[in-house]
Scaffold this motif. Structure first.
Motif, mmCIF file in Angstrom:
data_model
loop_
_atom_site.group_PDB
_atom_site.id
_atom_site.type_symbol
_atom_site.label_atom_id
_atom_site.label_comp_id
_atom_site.label_asym_id
_atom_site.label_seq_id
_atom_site.Cartn_x
_atom_site.Cartn_y
_atom_site.Cartn_z
ATOM 1 N N GLY A 247 43.695 51.286 49.592
ATOM 2 C CA GLY A 247 43.702 51.133 48.226
ATOM 3 C C GLY A 247 45.006 51.232 47.518
ATOM 4 N N VAL A 248 45.949 51.767 48.195
ATOM 5 C CA VAL A 248 47.389 52.223 47.628
ATOM 6 C C VAL A 248 47.822 50.763 47.060
ATOM 7 C CG1 VAL A 248 49.568 53.015 47.633
ATOM 8 C CG2 VAL A 248 47.707 54.166 48.554
ATOM 9 N N GLY A 249 47.818 49.782 47.907
ATOM 10 C CA GLY A 249 48.272 48.226 47.535
ATOM 11 C C GLY A 249 47.747 47.942 46.548
ATOM 12 N N LYS A 250 46.468 47.863 46.367
ATOM 13 C CA LYS A 250 45.699 47.391 45.106
ATOM 14 C C LYS A 250 46.096 47.915 43.931
ATOM 15 C CE LYS A 250 41.796 46.513 48.215
ATOM 16 N NZ LYS A 250 40.452 46.857 48.684
ATOM 17 N N LEU A 251 46.194 49.125 43.808
ATOM 18 C CA LEU A 251 46.590 50.102 42.620
ATOM 19 C C LEU A 251 48.226 49.520 42.211
ATOM 20 C CD1 LEU A 251 45.496 53.512 43.049
ATOM 21 C CD2 LEU A 251 44.814 51.747 41.433
ATOM 22 N N VAL A 252 49.013 49.122 43.283
ATOM 23 C CA VAL A 252 50.384 48.887 42.871
ATOM 24 C C VAL A 252 50.237 47.645 42.162
ATOM 25 C CG1 VAL A 252 52.899 48.485 44.019
ATOM 26 C CG2 VAL A 252 51.298 50.358 44.728
ATOM 27 N N ILE A 253 49.630 46.602 42.880
ATOM 28 C CA ILE A 253 49.563 45.406 42.449
ATOM 29 C C ILE A 253 49.148 45.301 40.781
ATOM 30 C CG2 ILE A 253 48.457 42.948 42.403
ATOM 31 C CD1 ILE A 253 48.483 43.425 45.718
ATOM 32 N N ALA A 254 47.865 45.972 40.686
ATOM 33 C CA ALA A 254 47.399 46.194 39.163
ATOM 34 C C ALA A 254 48.440 46.664 38.281
ATOM 35 C CB ALA A 254 46.167 47.273 39.407
ATOM 36 N N GLU A 255 49.083 47.740 38.656
ATOM 37 C CA GLU A 255 50.215 48.294 37.812
ATOM 38 C C GLU A 255 51.344 47.416 37.580
ATOM 39 O OE1 GLU A 255 51.758 51.286 35.392
ATOM 40 O OE2 GLU A 255 49.842 50.982 35.806
ATOM 41 N N ALA A 256 51.484 46.689 38.656
ATOM 42 C CA ALA A 256 52.853 45.722 38.538
ATOM 43 C C ALA A 256 52.624 44.665 37.396
ATOM 44 C CB ALA A 256 53.109 45.088 39.601
ATOM 45 N N GLU A 257 51.074 44.157 37.508
ATOM 46 C CA GLU A 257 50.716 42.996 36.545
ATOM 47 C C GLU A 257 50.682 43.703 35.257
ATOM 48 O OE1 GLU A 257 48.142 40.839 40.180
ATOM 49 O OE2 GLU A 257 47.158 42.121 38.538
ATOM 50 N N ARG A 258 50.166 44.843 35.035
ATOM 51 C CA ARG A 258 49.905 45.297 33.710
ATOM 52 C C ARG A 258 51.545 45.579 33.059
ATOM 53 N NH1 ARG A 258 50.780 49.988 31.133
ATOM 54 N NH2 ARG A 258 51.733 50.994 32.792
ATOM 55 N N ARG A 259 52.469 45.981 34.057
ATOM 56 C CA ARG A 259 53.673 46.283 33.375
ATOM 57 C C ARG A 259 54.260 45.010 32.914
ATOM 58 N NH1 ARG A 259 56.610 51.789 35.264
ATOM 59 N NH2 ARG A 259 54.582 52.960 35.583
ATOM 60 N N ALA A 260 54.356 44.143 33.751
ATOM 61 C CA ALA A 260 54.764 42.953 33.590
ATOM 62 C C ALA A 260 54.237 42.050 32.354
ATOM 63 C CB ALA A 260 54.470 41.821 34.848
ATOM 64 N N ARG A 261 52.689 42.465 32.253
ATOM 65 C CA ARG A 261 52.344 41.626 30.626
ATOM 66 C C ARG A 261 52.648 42.636 29.402
ATOM 67 N NH1 ARG A 261 47.547 41.901 33.453
ATOM 68 N NH2 ARG A 261 46.874 43.717 32.740
ATOM 69 N N GLU A 262 53.045 43.736 29.775
ATOM 70 C CA GLU A 262 53.195 44.669 28.591
ATOM 71 C C GLU A 262 54.713 44.901 28.195
ATOM 72 O OE1 GLU A 262 51.648 48.498 28.821
ATOM 73 O OE2 GLU A 262 49.560 47.951 28.633
ATOM 74 N N THR A 263 55.675 44.616 29.412
ATOM 75 C CA THR A 263 57.081 44.580 29.119
ATOM 76 C C THR A 263 57.583 43.355 28.584
ATOM 77 O OG1 THR A 263 57.205 46.273 30.693
ATOM 78 C CG2 THR A 263 59.294 44.988 30.218
ATOM 79 N N TRP A 264 57.198 42.191 29.385
ATOM 80 C CA TRP A 264 57.899 41.054 29.004
ATOM 81 C C TRP A 264 56.848 39.867 28.426
ATOM 82 C CZ3 TRP A 264 58.970 42.131 34.503
ATOM 83 C CH2 TRP A 264 60.147 42.761 34.703
ATOM 84 N N ALA A 265 55.501 40.328 28.221
ATOM 85 C CA ALA A 265 54.366 39.417 27.623
ATOM 86 C C ALA A 265 54.459 38.147 28.417
ATOM 87 C CB ALA A 265 54.882 39.066 26.222
ATOM 88 N N VAL A 266 54.598 38.151 29.765
ATOM 89 C CA VAL A 266 54.556 36.921 30.485
ATOM 90 C C VAL A 266 52.965 36.420 30.860
ATOM 91 C CG1 VAL A 266 56.686 37.362 31.841
ATOM 92 C CG2 VAL A 266 54.565 38.618 32.699
ATOM 93 N N THR A 267 52.715 35.188 31.121
ATOM 94 C CA THR A 267 51.312 34.832 31.203
ATOM 95 C C THR A 267 50.918 34.690 32.974
ATOM 96 O OG1 THR A 267 52.277 32.585 30.777
ATOM 97 C CG2 THR A 267 51.299 33.883 29.023
ATOM 98 N N GLU A 268 52.077 34.653 33.785
ATOM 99 C CA GLU A 268 51.774 34.466 35.151
ATOM 100 C C GLU A 268 52.588 35.458 35.925
ATOM 101 O OE1 GLU A 268 50.783 29.582 35.435
ATOM 102 O OE2 GLU A 268 52.693 30.541 35.931
#
Length: 179
Positions: free
Chosen positions: A103-124
């Motif tokens: 489950g570590v990988g799933k958490l990393v992906i979710a955190e990466a997506e969250r950070r990308a949205r919050e840091t850069w306001a990206v949509t994809e």
């Protein structure tokens, strides 16, 4: 929650992490140590997966981050996030072979997506995966990524990317909408 995923700390990589991160990425994808996990590329690529120069370049780039995941004083996962206009690129993803499937990988992906949205306001989020890696592509599809059919050639002859063991390697672009 699985004990493998408790006590994880996320932070951006620093110059001091370079050698540790190279070792982590290599252990997850190349050589016999990678066979402990399911993400091994040892049967399709030999040689290196990354090197200190590439890792340092990601850390130093103003448009990218190298997210590290620590448990106590040991790095257990990492991923690259790079801002590319309206989307972020996800790469250099590695989870310690002994923790793959926990489950570590799933958490990393979710955190990466969250950070990308919050840091850069990206949509994809975009990523490229070697097209013959059906198990890995299926893993990403279960996380909401979709295959695009858009292929780019594997850099045959450039040993910085490994030494191919077959002649049909190419990268497929996977994309996920970040709602």
């Amino acid at each position: 929650m699985d004990t493998a995923t408790t006590g994880l700390v996320f932070r951006d990589a620093t110059d001091a992490d370079v050698d540790t991160l190279v070792a982590l990425v290599e252990s997850a994808y190349r050589g016999d140590s990678s066979r402990v996990g399911w993400t091994t590329e040892a049967d399709i690529l030999q040689g290196q997966r990354t090197d200190p120069e590439d890792v340092l370049k990601v850390i130093k780039s103003p448009d990218s981050k190298l997210l590290t995941v620590w448990r106590q004083d040991q790095v257990v996962a990492c991923c690259q996030l790079e801002h590319r206009g309206d989307h972020a690129y996800f790469g250099m993803f590695a989870v310690s072979p002994t923790l793959q499937g926990t489950g570590v990988g799933k958490l990393v992906i979710a955190e990466a997506e969250r950070r990308a949205r919050e840091t850069w306001a990206v949509t994809e989020m975009h990523m490229t995966v070697i097209s013959v890696r059906a198990d890995l592509i299926a893993f990403y599809e279960r996380r909401g990524y979709r295959r695009t059919g858009r292929m780019t050639p594997f850099p045959y002859g450039d040993e910085r990317f490994g030494i191919p063991q077959r002649d049909d390697l190419q990268f497929e672009l996977l994309v996920k909408e970040l709602g």
